[in-house]
Design a protein around this motif. Structure first.
Motif, mmCIF file in Angstrom:
data_model
loop_
_atom_site.group_PDB
_atom_site.id
_atom_site.type_symbol
_atom_site.label_atom_id
_atom_site.label_comp_id
_atom_site.label_asym_id
_atom_site.label_seq_id
_atom_site.Cartn_x
_atom_site.Cartn_y
_atom_site.Cartn_z
ATOM 1 N N ALA A 154 0.837 -1.204 0.000
ATOM 2 C CA ALA A 154 0.000 0.000 0.000
ATOM 3 C C ALA A 154 0.870 1.251 0.000
ATOM 4 N N PHE A 155 1.971 1.216 0.762
ATOM 5 C CA PHE A 155 2.888 2.360 0.773
ATOM 6 C C PHE A 155 3.502 2.566 -0.604
ATOM 7 N N LEU A 156 3.933 1.458 -1.239
ATOM 8 C CA LEU A 156 4.519 1.562 -2.577
ATOM 9 C C LEU A 156 3.535 2.170 -3.570
ATOM 10 N N GLN A 157 2.291 1.736 -3.492
ATOM 11 C CA GLN A 157 1.281 2.298 -4.385
ATOM 12 C C GLN A 157 1.028 3.761 -4.061
ATOM 13 N N GLY A 158 1.146 4.115 -2.793
ATOM 14 C CA GLY A 158 0.964 5.503 -2.389
ATOM 15 C C GLY A 158 2.033 6.429 -2.926
ATOM 16 N N VAL A 159 3.240 5.905 -3.141
ATOM 17 C CA VAL A 159 4.317 6.742 -3.690
ATOM 18 C C VAL A 159 4.414 6.594 -5.201
ATOM 19 N N GLY A 160 3.480 5.847 -5.795
ATOM 20 C CA GLY A 160 3.417 5.790 -7.246
ATOM 21 C C GLY A 160 4.021 4.560 -7.889
ATOM 22 N N ILE A 161 4.417 3.573 -7.096
ATOM 23 C CA ILE A 161 4.966 2.347 -7.662
ATOM 24 C C ILE A 161 3.839 1.322 -7.721
ATOM 25 N N ARG A 162 3.498 0.890 -8.914
ATOM 26 C CA ARG A 162 2.333 0.038 -9.130
ATOM 27 C C ARG A 162 2.633 -1.465 -9.049
ATOM 28 N N SER A 163 3.881 -1.854 -9.108
ATOM 29 C CA SER A 163 4.183 -3.288 -9.074
ATOM 30 C C SER A 163 4.230 -3.784 -7.629
ATOM 31 N N ASN A 164 4.107 -5.081 -7.466
ATOM 32 C CA ASN A 164 4.160 -5.694 -6.140
ATOM 33 C C ASN A 164 5.580 -6.162 -5.835
ATOM 34 N N LEU A 165 6.471 -5.224 -5.684
ATOM 35 C CA LEU A 165 7.849 -5.548 -5.356
ATOM 36 C C LEU A 165 7.928 -5.999 -3.904
ATOM 37 N N ASN A 166 8.798 -6.950 -3.638
ATOM 38 C CA ASN A 166 9.010 -7.406 -2.267
ATOM 39 C C ASN A 166 10.301 -6.764 -1.760
ATOM 40 N N LEU A 167 10.201 -5.517 -1.333
ATOM 41 C CA LEU A 167 11.368 -4.758 -0.903
ATOM 42 C C LEU A 167 11.604 -4.940 0.592
ATOM 43 N N ASN A 168 12.875 -4.961 0.985
ATOM 44 C CA ASN A 168 13.167 -4.988 2.414
ATOM 45 C C ASN A 168 13.074 -3.566 2.962
ATOM 46 N N LEU A 169 13.228 -3.420 4.265
ATOM 47 C CA LEU A 169 13.020 -2.111 4.888
ATOM 48 C C LEU A 169 14.066 -1.082 4.462
ATOM 49 N N THR A 170 15.278 -1.519 4.202
ATOM 50 C CA THR A 170 16.303 -0.583 3.738
ATOM 51 C C THR A 170 15.926 -0.017 2.378
ATOM 52 N N GLU A 171 15.456 -0.886 1.496
ATOM 53 C CA GLU A 171 15.046 -0.430 0.169
ATOM 54 C C GLU A 171 13.814 0.464 0.255
ATOM 55 N N LEU A 172 12.888 0.126 1.163
ATOM 56 C CA LEU A 172 11.708 0.981 1.347
ATOM 57 C C LEU A 172 12.091 2.357 1.877
ATOM 58 N N SER A 173 13.091 2.378 2.762
ATOM 59 C CA SER A 173 13.486 3.661 3.357
ATOM 60 C C SER A 173 14.030 4.622 2.301
ATOM 61 N N ARG A 174 14.542 4.099 1.201
ATOM 62 C CA ARG A 174 15.041 4.960 0.123
ATOM 63 C C ARG A 174 13.902 5.678 -0.595
ATOM 64 N N LEU A 175 12.684 5.141 -0.437
ATOM 65 C CA LEU A 175 11.528 5.765 -1.079
ATOM 66 C C LEU A 175 10.807 6.745 -0.157
ATOM 67 N N VAL A 176 11.272 6.856 1.085
ATOM 68 C CA VAL A 176 10.678 7.792 2.045
ATOM 69 C C VAL A 176 11.499 9.071 2.000
ATOM 70 N N PHE A 177 10.814 10.180 1.720
ATOM 71 C CA PHE A 177 11.533 11.440 1.560
ATOM 72 C C PHE A 177 11.428 12.339 2.780
#
Length: 166
Positions: free
Chosen positions: A66-89
């Motif tokens: 849901a967070f990924l879709q909220g930032v505009g990424i439409r695919s269902n990537l299985n990202l770890n928390l470090t990778e997710l943190s790169r998308l948090v601005f």
């Protein structure tokens, strides 16, 4: 979508793992004191907690998607928390996410160490039981009973549990 849902899911996941850590400590004591019935009860509790953790992990994955879709990424990537943190601005949200990652990682590390110790304790207990059974069954049935010395035949005489010739 904000990061709040994901952070809440991570917090609940950490709490569930902390409960598993408490069960591991109680299990260690049960193993040390040879309380088999208590150990079985603890294993049943652990099984229930594992089901809860699986549900919480599913919630975490849904919150991450849901967070990924909220930032505009439409695919269902299985990202770890470090990778997710790169998308948090937002620096504050990023810091909260990284803090939760460190907290959960530390809890998981302690749980792994506790489980490894319990496994070693169980292996030692089983080795001791195996040794005890083996040492009790070392002598054949005729060697374990009394025979009059005059009635003994000439043969190999063992003076103890261990073969000194080895």
């Amino acid at each position: 979508m904000t990061l709040t849902t994901l952070l809440e899911a991570l917090e609940r996941l950490d709490e569930a793992h902390l409960q598993m850590l408490e069960l591991a400590a109680v299990k260690k004591d049960a193993i040390k004191t040879n309380q088999v019935d208590h150990l079985i009860q603890l294993l049943n509790k652990e099984s229930k907690h594992m089901k809860l953790i699986e549900q919480l992990e599913d919630e975490r994955m849904q919150a991450a998607y849901a967070f990924l879709q909220g930032v505009g990424i439409r695919s269902n990537l299985n990202l770890n928390l470090t990778e997710l943190s790169r998308l948090v601005f937002d620096p504050e949200e990023k810091q909260q996410l990284l803090h939760m990652q460190r907290k959960l990682s530390g809890t998981l590390q302690r749980l792994q160490e506790a489980n490894t110790l319990n496994q070693q304790l169980l292996e030692q207990a089983l080795s001791y039981i195996d040794f005890s059974i083996e040492s009790m069954s070392y002598y054949s049935e005729t060697e374990a009973t009394y025979h009059h010395p005059a009635g003994k035949t000439a043969g190999v005489q063992r003076s103890g549990l261990f073969d000194s010739r080895a």
